[in-house]
Design a protein around this motif. Structure first.
Motif, short mmCIF file in Angstrom:
data_model
loop_
_atom_site.label_atom_id
_atom_site.label_comp_id
_atom_site.label_asym_id
_atom_site.label_seq_id
_atom_site.Cartn_x
_atom_site.Cartn_y
_atom_site.Cartn_z
N TYR A 185 24.33 34.78 48.61
CA TYR A 185 25.19 35.72 47.90
C TYR A 185 26.55 35.86 48.60
N ARG A 187 27.85 33.60 50.45
CA ARG A 187 28.38 32.24 50.59
C ARG A 187 28.35 31.74 52.04
N ARG A 220 28.39 30.66 43.53
CA ARG A 220 29.35 31.55 44.19
C ARG A 220 30.33 30.76 45.05
N HIS A 248 23.38 32.49 36.51
CA HIS A 248 24.30 32.15 37.61
C HIS A 248 25.23 31.01 37.17
N SER A 252 29.30 31.17 36.51
CA SER A 252 30.19 30.34 37.32
C SER A 252 31.11 29.51 36.44
#
Length: 335
Positions: A185, A187, A220, A248, A252
Protein backbone atom coordinates in the motif's frame (compact mmCIF):
# COMPACT_ATOMS: atom_id res chain seq x y z
CA UNK A 1 -34.39 -30.37 30.04
CA UNK A 2 -33.32 -27.87 32.70
CA UNK A 3 -35.10 -24.55 32.69
CA UNK A 4 -33.13 -21.37 32.18
CA UNK A 5 -33.84 -20.42 35.81
CA UNK A 6 -32.40 -23.63 37.25
CA UNK A 7 -29.46 -23.58 34.85
CA UNK A 8 -28.46 -20.07 35.90
CA UNK A 9 -29.21 -20.16 39.61
CA UNK A 10 -28.30 -23.71 40.62
CA UNK A 11 -24.53 -23.14 40.66
CA UNK A 12 -22.60 -21.09 43.27
CA UNK A 13 -21.29 -19.02 40.34
CA UNK A 14 -24.72 -17.40 40.03
CA UNK A 15 -24.95 -13.70 40.68
CA UNK A 16 -27.73 -11.29 41.61
CA UNK A 17 -27.75 -10.10 38.00
CA UNK A 18 -28.26 -13.61 36.59
CA UNK A 19 -30.84 -14.57 39.18
CA UNK A 20 -32.78 -11.39 38.54
CA UNK A 21 -32.66 -12.09 34.81
CA UNK A 22 -33.82 -15.69 35.21
CA UNK A 23 -36.61 -14.67 37.57
CA UNK A 24 -37.80 -12.04 35.11
CA UNK A 25 -37.67 -14.56 32.26
CA UNK A 26 -39.84 -17.05 34.11
CA UNK A 27 -42.45 -14.65 35.50
CA UNK A 28 -45.06 -16.23 33.25
CA UNK A 29 -44.87 -19.93 34.06
CA UNK A 30 -46.77 -20.82 30.92
CA UNK A 31 -44.33 -18.95 28.64
CA UNK A 32 -41.52 -20.81 26.90
CA UNK A 33 -37.97 -20.02 28.12
CA UNK A 34 -36.23 -17.30 26.13
CA UNK A 35 -33.96 -18.62 23.39
CA UNK A 36 -30.79 -16.60 23.69
CA UNK A 37 -29.40 -15.47 20.34
CA UNK A 38 -25.89 -14.21 19.66
CA UNK A 39 -27.04 -10.59 19.87
CA UNK A 40 -28.98 -11.26 23.07
CA UNK A 41 -25.92 -12.84 24.68
CA UNK A 42 -23.88 -9.79 23.67
CA UNK A 43 -26.49 -7.51 25.21
CA UNK A 44 -26.52 -9.40 28.52
CA UNK A 45 -22.73 -9.69 28.71
CA UNK A 46 -22.29 -5.98 28.12
CA UNK A 47 -24.93 -5.13 30.72
CA UNK A 48 -23.23 -7.37 33.27
CA UNK A 49 -19.83 -5.93 32.41
CA UNK A 50 -21.03 -2.37 32.82
CA UNK A 51 -22.46 -3.34 36.21
CA UNK A 52 -19.19 -4.98 37.26
CA UNK A 53 -20.86 -8.38 37.60
CA UNK A 54 -18.11 -10.59 36.20
CA UNK A 55 -19.60 -13.79 37.62
CA UNK A 56 -22.49 -13.15 35.27
CA UNK A 57 -20.09 -12.44 32.40
CA UNK A 58 -18.36 -15.76 33.04
CA UNK A 59 -21.58 -17.79 33.23
CA UNK A 60 -23.05 -16.20 30.11
CA UNK A 61 -19.88 -16.88 28.15
CA UNK A 62 -19.90 -20.51 29.28
CA UNK A 63 -23.50 -20.92 28.22
CA UNK A 64 -23.05 -19.38 24.79
CA UNK A 65 -20.08 -21.73 24.34
CA UNK A 66 -22.26 -24.75 25.13
CA UNK A 67 -24.65 -23.57 22.44
CA UNK A 68 -21.77 -23.24 19.96
CA UNK A 69 -22.17 -19.48 19.60
CA UNK A 70 -18.98 -17.57 18.90
CA UNK A 71 -18.29 -14.22 20.47
CA UNK A 72 -18.62 -11.19 18.19
CA UNK A 73 -17.19 -7.71 17.79
CA UNK A 74 -19.85 -6.48 20.21
CA UNK A 75 -19.36 -9.02 22.99
CA UNK A 76 -17.01 -6.86 25.06
CA UNK A 77 -18.19 -3.46 23.98
CA UNK A 78 -18.32 -2.36 27.62
CA UNK A 79 -14.52 -2.47 27.82
CA UNK A 80 -14.40 0.38 25.29
CA UNK A 81 -15.64 2.80 27.92
CA UNK A 82 -13.62 1.52 30.86
CA UNK A 83 -10.32 -0.23 30.18
CA UNK A 84 -9.74 -0.42 33.95
CA UNK A 85 -12.13 -3.39 33.99
CA UNK A 86 -9.73 -5.46 31.90
CA UNK A 87 -8.11 -7.32 34.81
CA UNK A 88 -11.51 -8.26 36.28
CA UNK A 89 -12.62 -9.46 32.87
CA UNK A 90 -9.47 -11.53 32.39
CA UNK A 91 -9.98 -13.15 35.79
CA UNK A 92 -13.53 -14.07 34.75
CA UNK A 93 -12.36 -15.50 31.43
CA UNK A 94 -9.73 -17.63 33.17
CA UNK A 95 -12.48 -19.34 35.19
CA UNK A 96 -14.46 -20.47 32.15
CA UNK A 97 -14.56 -24.28 32.15
CA UNK A 98 -15.57 -24.81 28.56
CA UNK A 99 -12.51 -24.79 26.26
CA UNK A 100 -14.31 -23.51 23.17
CA UNK A 101 -15.92 -20.67 25.12
CA UNK A 102 -12.64 -19.71 26.80
CA UNK A 103 -10.65 -19.56 23.54
CA UNK A 104 -13.41 -17.73 21.68
CA UNK A 105 -13.75 -15.15 24.44
CA UNK A 106 -10.02 -14.44 24.62
CA UNK A 107 -9.69 -14.15 20.83
CA UNK A 108 -12.67 -11.81 20.77
CA UNK A 109 -11.13 -9.68 23.51
CA UNK A 110 -7.87 -9.41 21.55
CA UNK A 111 -9.87 -8.24 18.52
CA UNK A 112 -11.79 -5.66 20.57
CA UNK A 113 -8.62 -4.27 22.19
CA UNK A 114 -6.87 -4.17 18.81
CA UNK A 115 -9.73 -2.26 17.23
CA UNK A 116 -9.54 0.24 20.11
CA UNK A 117 -5.78 0.37 19.43
CA UNK A 118 -4.95 -0.71 22.96
CA UNK A 119 -2.29 -2.86 21.31
CA UNK A 120 -0.03 -3.55 24.33
CA UNK A 121 -3.13 -4.83 26.19
CA UNK A 122 -4.13 -6.90 23.15
CA UNK A 123 -0.68 -8.48 22.96
CA UNK A 124 -0.78 -9.20 26.69
CA UNK A 125 -4.08 -11.08 26.28
CA UNK A 126 -2.73 -12.98 23.26
CA UNK A 127 0.30 -14.06 25.28
CA UNK A 128 -1.99 -15.24 28.09
CA UNK A 129 -3.88 -17.41 25.59
CA UNK A 130 -0.64 -19.15 24.63
CA UNK A 131 1.06 -19.36 28.03
CA UNK A 132 -2.05 -20.71 29.77
CA UNK A 133 -2.63 -23.31 27.08
CA UNK A 134 -6.01 -21.97 25.97
CA UNK A 135 -5.18 -22.67 22.34
CA UNK A 136 -1.95 -21.59 20.71
CA UNK A 137 -2.42 -20.56 17.09
CA UNK A 138 -1.66 -17.57 14.93
CA UNK A 139 -5.32 -16.55 14.61
CA UNK A 140 -5.20 -14.92 18.05
CA UNK A 141 -2.52 -12.49 16.83
CA UNK A 142 -4.15 -11.57 13.51
CA UNK A 143 -6.13 -8.53 14.79
CA UNK A 144 -2.97 -7.05 16.32
CA UNK A 145 -1.01 -7.39 13.07
CA UNK A 146 -3.94 -6.04 11.09
CA UNK A 147 -4.12 -2.84 13.14
CA UNK A 148 -0.37 -2.32 13.28
CA UNK A 149 -0.02 -2.56 9.51
CA UNK A 150 -3.00 -0.25 9.00
CA UNK A 151 -1.15 2.24 11.20
CA UNK A 152 2.03 1.62 9.11
CA UNK A 153 3.87 0.51 12.24
CA UNK A 154 5.88 -2.17 10.51
CA UNK A 155 8.67 -2.44 13.07
CA UNK A 156 6.08 -3.14 15.77
CA UNK A 157 4.39 -5.69 13.51
CA UNK A 158 7.66 -7.56 13.06
CA UNK A 159 8.17 -7.51 16.83
CA UNK A 160 4.80 -9.23 17.19
CA UNK A 161 5.91 -11.85 14.66
CA UNK A 162 9.07 -12.43 16.72
CA UNK A 163 6.99 -12.61 19.91
CA UNK A 164 4.85 -15.31 18.25
CA UNK A 165 7.96 -17.31 17.41
CA UNK A 166 9.29 -16.94 20.96
CA UNK A 167 5.98 -18.38 22.18
CA UNK A 168 6.34 -21.30 19.72
CA UNK A 169 3.42 -20.02 17.64
CA UNK A 170 4.26 -20.26 13.96
CA UNK A 171 3.21 -17.17 11.97
CA UNK A 172 0.89 -18.31 9.22
CA UNK A 173 0.28 -17.02 5.70
CA UNK A 174 -2.44 -14.62 6.86
CA UNK A 175 -0.08 -13.01 9.39
CA UNK A 176 2.48 -12.32 6.68
CA UNK A 177 -0.22 -11.16 4.26
CA UNK A 178 -1.15 -8.32 6.61
CA UNK A 179 2.43 -7.06 6.56
CA UNK A 180 2.76 -7.62 2.82
CA UNK A 181 -0.41 -5.65 2.10
CA UNK A 182 0.80 -2.78 4.27
CA UNK A 183 4.13 -2.57 2.44
CA UNK A 184 2.44 -2.74 -0.96
CA UNK A 185 0.00 0.00 0.00
CA UNK A 186 2.84 2.41 0.82
CA UNK A 187 4.77 1.26 -2.27
CA UNK A 188 7.67 -0.13 -0.27
CA UNK A 189 8.24 -2.90 -2.79
CA UNK A 190 11.72 -3.84 -1.55
CA UNK A 191 10.28 -4.64 1.89
CA UNK A 192 7.40 -6.47 0.22
CA UNK A 193 9.96 -8.60 -1.58
CA UNK A 194 11.46 -9.44 1.80
CA UNK A 195 8.08 -10.73 2.98
CA UNK A 196 7.88 -12.94 -0.12
CA UNK A 197 11.31 -14.32 0.79
CA UNK A 198 9.95 -15.20 4.24
CA UNK A 199 7.00 -16.98 2.66
CA UNK A 200 9.33 -18.95 0.42
CA UNK A 201 11.75 -19.85 3.22
CA UNK A 202 8.92 -21.01 5.48
CA UNK A 203 7.18 -22.83 2.60
CA UNK A 204 3.88 -21.07 3.19
CA UNK A 205 3.09 -20.56 -0.48
CA UNK A 206 0.70 -17.84 -1.63
CA UNK A 207 -3.06 -17.40 -1.64
CA UNK A 208 -5.58 -14.96 -3.08
CA UNK A 209 -4.74 -12.33 -0.41
CA UNK A 210 -1.04 -12.58 -1.22
CA UNK A 211 -1.68 -11.90 -4.88
CA UNK A 212 -4.19 -9.17 -4.06
CA UNK A 213 -1.46 -7.38 -2.11
CA UNK A 214 1.04 -7.76 -4.96
CA UNK A 215 -1.45 -6.46 -7.52
CA UNK A 216 -2.17 -3.53 -5.21
CA UNK A 217 1.54 -2.76 -4.98
CA UNK A 218 2.02 -2.88 -8.75
CA UNK A 219 -0.99 -0.63 -9.31
CA UNK A 220 0.03 1.92 -6.69
CA UNK A 221 3.47 1.94 -8.31
CA UNK A 222 1.83 2.88 -11.63
CA UNK A 223 2.45 -0.48 -13.31
CA UNK A 224 -0.92 -1.95 -14.34
CA UNK A 225 0.88 -4.09 -16.93
CA UNK A 226 2.71 -5.88 -14.10
CA UNK A 227 -0.59 -6.22 -12.27
CA UNK A 228 -2.14 -7.87 -15.33
CA UNK A 229 0.73 -10.36 -15.50
CA UNK A 230 0.10 -11.23 -11.84
CA UNK A 231 -3.59 -11.75 -12.61
CA UNK A 232 -2.72 -14.12 -15.45
CA UNK A 233 -0.35 -16.00 -13.14
CA UNK A 234 -3.16 -16.37 -10.59
CA UNK A 235 -5.41 -17.92 -13.21
CA UNK A 236 -2.62 -20.25 -14.33
CA UNK A 237 -2.20 -21.41 -10.72
CA UNK A 238 -5.95 -21.85 -10.23
CA UNK A 239 -6.21 -19.07 -7.64
CA UNK A 240 -9.41 -17.04 -7.91
CA UNK A 241 -8.80 -13.29 -7.59
CA UNK A 242 -10.81 -11.17 -5.18
CA UNK A 243 -13.16 -8.51 -6.47
CA UNK A 244 -10.76 -5.97 -4.98
CA UNK A 245 -7.95 -7.36 -7.16
CA UNK A 246 -9.85 -6.32 -10.28
CA UNK A 247 -10.74 -3.00 -8.66
CA UNK A 248 -7.05 -2.22 -8.06
CA UNK A 249 -6.34 -2.67 -11.79
CA UNK A 250 -9.36 -0.67 -12.92
CA UNK A 251 -8.50 2.18 -10.57
CA UNK A 252 -4.88 2.25 -11.71
CA UNK A 253 -5.81 2.36 -15.40
CA UNK A 254 -8.29 5.18 -14.87
CA UNK A 255 -5.81 7.20 -12.80
CA UNK A 256 -3.21 6.84 -15.56
CA UNK A 257 -5.69 7.89 -18.24
CA UNK A 258 -5.98 4.44 -19.87
CA UNK A 259 -9.76 4.66 -20.11
CA UNK A 260 -10.20 2.54 -23.23
CA UNK A 261 -7.89 -0.12 -21.82
CA UNK A 262 -9.86 -0.16 -18.58
CA UNK A 263 -13.09 -0.81 -20.48
CA UNK A 264 -11.36 -3.50 -22.54
CA UNK A 265 -10.15 -5.15 -19.32
CA UNK A 266 -13.65 -5.12 -17.80
CA UNK A 267 -15.17 -6.50 -21.00
CA UNK A 268 -12.57 -9.27 -21.18
CA UNK A 269 -13.33 -10.35 -17.62
CA UNK A 270 -17.11 -10.19 -18.10
CA UNK A 271 -19.60 -12.99 -18.58
CA UNK A 272 -18.15 -15.36 -15.97
CA UNK A 273 -19.60 -14.05 -12.73
CA UNK A 274 -22.61 -11.72 -12.54
CA UNK A 275 -21.46 -10.32 -9.21
CA UNK A 276 -18.02 -9.61 -10.65
CA UNK A 277 -19.61 -7.86 -13.64
CA UNK A 278 -21.64 -5.70 -11.26
CA UNK A 279 -18.52 -4.78 -9.30
CA UNK A 280 -16.23 -4.19 -12.30
CA UNK A 281 -18.59 -2.22 -14.52
CA UNK A 282 -19.89 -0.26 -11.54
CA UNK A 283 -16.38 0.55 -10.30
CA UNK A 284 -15.26 1.70 -13.75
CA UNK A 285 -18.34 3.87 -14.35
CA UNK A 286 -18.10 5.46 -10.90
CA UNK A 287 -14.41 6.30 -11.30
CA UNK A 288 -14.97 7.77 -14.75
CA UNK A 289 -17.78 9.97 -13.46
CA UNK A 290 -15.61 11.11 -10.55
CA UNK A 291 -12.96 12.21 -13.07
CA UNK A 292 -15.61 13.88 -15.21
CA UNK A 293 -15.06 11.49 -18.11
CA UNK A 294 -18.77 11.59 -18.82
CA UNK A 295 -18.68 10.34 -22.42
CA UNK A 296 -16.63 7.32 -21.39
CA UNK A 297 -18.96 6.72 -18.44
CA UNK A 298 -21.98 6.81 -20.75
CA UNK A 299 -20.48 3.98 -22.80
CA UNK A 300 -20.03 1.90 -19.64
CA UNK A 301 -23.53 2.40 -18.23
CA UNK A 302 -25.07 1.70 -21.65
CA UNK A 303 -23.15 -1.55 -21.73
CA UNK A 304 -24.46 -2.35 -18.26
CA UNK A 305 -28.01 -1.64 -19.42
CA UNK A 306 -27.60 -3.81 -22.49
CA UNK A 307 -26.19 -6.69 -20.46
CA UNK A 308 -28.86 -6.40 -17.78
CA UNK A 309 -26.29 -5.59 -15.09
CA UNK A 310 -27.90 -3.93 -12.09
CA UNK A 311 -26.87 -0.35 -11.38
CA UNK A 312 -26.63 1.37 -8.05
CA UNK A 313 -28.84 4.36 -7.36
CA UNK A 314 -26.28 6.97 -8.44
CA UNK A 315 -25.35 5.16 -11.64
CA UNK A 316 -29.00 4.67 -12.52
CA UNK A 317 -29.55 8.38 -12.00
CA UNK A 318 -26.58 9.14 -14.26
CA UNK A 319 -27.92 6.78 -16.92
CA UNK A 320 -31.38 8.34 -16.80
CA UNK A 321 -29.98 11.87 -17.06
CA UNK A 322 -27.16 11.38 -19.58
CA UNK A 323 -27.09 7.99 -21.27
CA UNK A 324 -30.67 7.05 -22.04
CA UNK A 325 -31.30 7.33 -25.79
CA UNK A 326 -34.50 8.20 -27.65
CA UNK A 327 -35.38 4.55 -28.28
CA UNK A 328 -35.11 3.72 -24.58
CA UNK A 329 -37.05 6.84 -23.62
CA UNK A 330 -39.85 5.97 -26.02
CA UNK A 331 -39.94 2.38 -24.78
CA UNK A 332 -40.17 3.68 -21.21
CA UNK A 333 -43.18 5.83 -22.04
CA UNK A 334 -45.10 2.93 -23.60
CA UNK A 335 -44.62 0.66 -20.59
Amino acid sequence: MLSLRSLLCKTPKSSPFLCAFSTQSSTDASAAPETLTTSRYDELINKAGRNGDFDAVQSLLEQRGKHGLFCTNYTFKFISRDISKLDDLLAALSRIDQRFARKSAHDCLVARLSKLRHLPHALRVAEIVVREGYGSNAVTFHPILNELTKMRKFKEAWRVVEAMKDLKVRPDLTAYNYILTGYCYVRDLSSAAGVLTNLENEKLGADTRTYDALVLGACRDGKPDAALRLLIRMEDEGISPLYSTHAHIIGSMVRLGFHAQALEFVMTCSGRDLKLDYENFGTLATKLIYRKRFEDAKVVVKEMKQRGIEMGEKLKEFYDMHAIDEHDAAAGKTE
